[in-house]
Scaffold this motif. Structure first.
Motif, PDB file in Angstrom:
ATOM      1  N   GLY A 271     -34.314  29.463  19.370  1.00 40.33           N
ATOM      2  CA  GLY A 271     -35.236  30.590  19.387  1.00 40.33           C
ATOM      3  C   GLY A 271     -34.692  31.842  18.747  1.00 40.33           C
ATOM      4  O   GLY A 271     -35.430  32.810  18.528  1.00 40.33           O
ATOM      5  N   ASN A 272     -33.406  31.856  18.410  1.00 38.50           N
ATOM      6  CA  ASN A 272     -32.849  33.065  17.802  1.00 38.50           C
ATOM      7  C   ASN A 272     -31.940  32.790  16.614  1.00 38.50           C
ATOM      8  O   ASN A 272     -31.332  33.703  16.082  1.00 38.50           O
ATOM      9  N   ARG A 273     -31.830  31.531  16.224  1.00 36.91           N
ATOM     10  CA  ARG A 273     -30.975  31.227  15.071  1.00 36.91           C
ATOM     11  C   ARG A 273     -31.542  30.047  14.293  1.00 36.91           C
ATOM     12  O   ARG A 273     -31.606  28.926  14.789  1.00 36.91           O
ATOM     13  N   LYS A 274     -31.948  30.308  13.066  1.00 38.14           N
ATOM     14  CA  LYS A 274     -32.516  29.254  12.233  1.00 38.14           C
ATOM     15  C   LYS A 274     -31.422  28.330  11.713  1.00 38.14           C
ATOM     16  O   LYS A 274     -30.261  28.698  11.650  1.00 38.14           O
ATOM     17  N   GLN A 275     -31.820  27.125  11.320  1.00 34.65           N
ATOM     18  CA  GLN A 275     -30.899  26.199  10.687  1.00 34.65           C
ATOM     19  C   GLN A 275     -31.673  25.242   9.795  1.00 34.65           C
ATOM     20  O   GLN A 275     -32.912  25.238   9.788  1.00 34.65           O
ATOM     21  N   THR A 276     -30.949  24.440   9.044  1.00 33.88           N
ATOM     22  CA  THR A 276     -31.553  23.594   8.020  1.00 33.88           C
ATOM     23  C   THR A 276     -31.455  22.118   8.375  1.00 33.88           C
ATOM     24  O   THR A 276     -30.429  21.665   8.878  1.00 33.88           O
ATOM     25  N   ILE A 277     -32.546  21.401   8.113  1.00 40.70           N
ATOM     26  CA  ILE A 277     -32.532  19.934   8.126  1.00 40.70           C
ATOM     27  C   ILE A 277     -33.004  19.466   6.757  1.00 40.70           C
ATOM     28  O   ILE A 277     -34.000  19.969   6.232  1.00 40.70           O
ATOM     29  N   ALA A 278     -32.258  18.559   6.165  1.00 41.43           N
ATOM     30  CA  ALA A 278     -32.626  18.001   4.867  1.00 41.43           C
ATOM     31  C   ALA A 278     -32.957  16.523   5.040  1.00 41.43           C
ATOM     32  O   ALA A 278     -32.214  15.796   5.705  1.00 41.43           O
ATOM     33  N   LEU A 279     -34.072  16.092   4.459  1.00 43.97           N
ATOM     34  CA  LEU A 279     -34.500  14.700   4.539  1.00 43.97           C
ATOM     35  C   LEU A 279     -34.488  14.071   3.146  1.00 43.97           C
ATOM     36  O   LEU A 279     -34.817  14.722   2.159  1.00 43.97           O
TER      37      LEU A 279
END
Length: 243
Positions: A207-215
């Motif tokens: 809820g306070n820190r974005k992150q990345t997922i790569a498919l």
């Protein structure tokens, strides 16, 4: 071994004098960072899998690998694991039997001890192999990976593990439905992944820190799709990393 540094969740981490960075975010916590940035997002997307092959880049203190096992055992998940992980610092891995890990890892102390002694562990449900050496060379020797934990030190100090050429090798070793998790939300990093063939998504599990997922293959998942062509058109100065 360097003196352990306590993070906000009570688990310990270390500081790398080579890269001038902590192994984990002190304000997140070592075990919480592994769980929230890698393990839970990956295993949630792979919830129906019975066998998972994971590439853990890089092994370090082992939190991502150990947190994966902890999470599976804690939630009684019927999953067989194969984990492969490169690491440059053999002395660090050999010292982990003496490291002050959190109480969550008490039940897997025998696994930690085995890795410290033999750089491997195997039973009927879990297989772990730690490779001491260059990650770039190692990833060309493995295949059919389901999950990649992209957790190298940041691109500011370790660009060779964030380049287009590196991610192209990662792309090749992944199964068609594979996914990659990473803490980085850098546009340059995302462009490197995108130019290697990955589709980019963004999540915000805490809820306070974005992150990345790569498919490797585009899917309808509970994550925000990032249109990298649109990003490139809006930010023409942003560039992918190259060797």
């Amino acid at each position: 071994m360097n003196t352990p540094i306590q993070t906000i969740d009570g688990s310990n981490t270390l500081f790398s004098t080579k890269y001038n960075q902590h192994f984990h975010d002190l304000k997140t916590g070592a075990i919480q960072e592994s769980l929230n940035k890698h393990v839970i997002p990956a295993l949630t997307l792979k919830k129906d899998a019975k066998v998972l092959k994971i590439l853990d880049i890089c092994f370090g203190i082992g939190y991502n690998t150990f947190s994966t096992i902890y999470y599976i055992l804690e939630n009684n998940l019927d999953i067989s694991l194969e984990i492969y992980s490169p690491e440059l610092d053999e002395e660090l891995v050999r010292s982990l039997d003496k490291f002050d890990f959190p109480r969550e890892f008490e039940k897997i102390k025998h696994i930690i001890d085995s890795i410290a002694k033999t750089l491997s562990y195997e039973d009927e449900k879990i297989k772990i192999k730690v490779f001491i050496g260059d990650a770039r060379k190692y990833i060309q020797t493995i295949e059919e990976i389901d999950i990649v934990y992209q957790d190298a030190f940041s691109s500011d100090v370790n660009k060779e593990l964030w380049s287009v050429e590196y991610f192209k090798d990662i792309y090749k070793l992944c199964k068609n439905d594979a996914l990659m998790t990473t803490y980085s939300i850098s546009t340059n990093v995302r462009l490197s992944m995108y130019e290697a063939g990955f589709f980019i998504y963004e999540i915000n599990p805490s809820g306070n820190r974005k992150q990345t997922i790569a498919l490797k293959s585009q899917k309808n998942i509970k994550a925000k799709y990032i249109d990298m062509e649109l990003k490139k058109s809006r930010n023409k100065e942003a560039q992918a990393f190259h060797d």
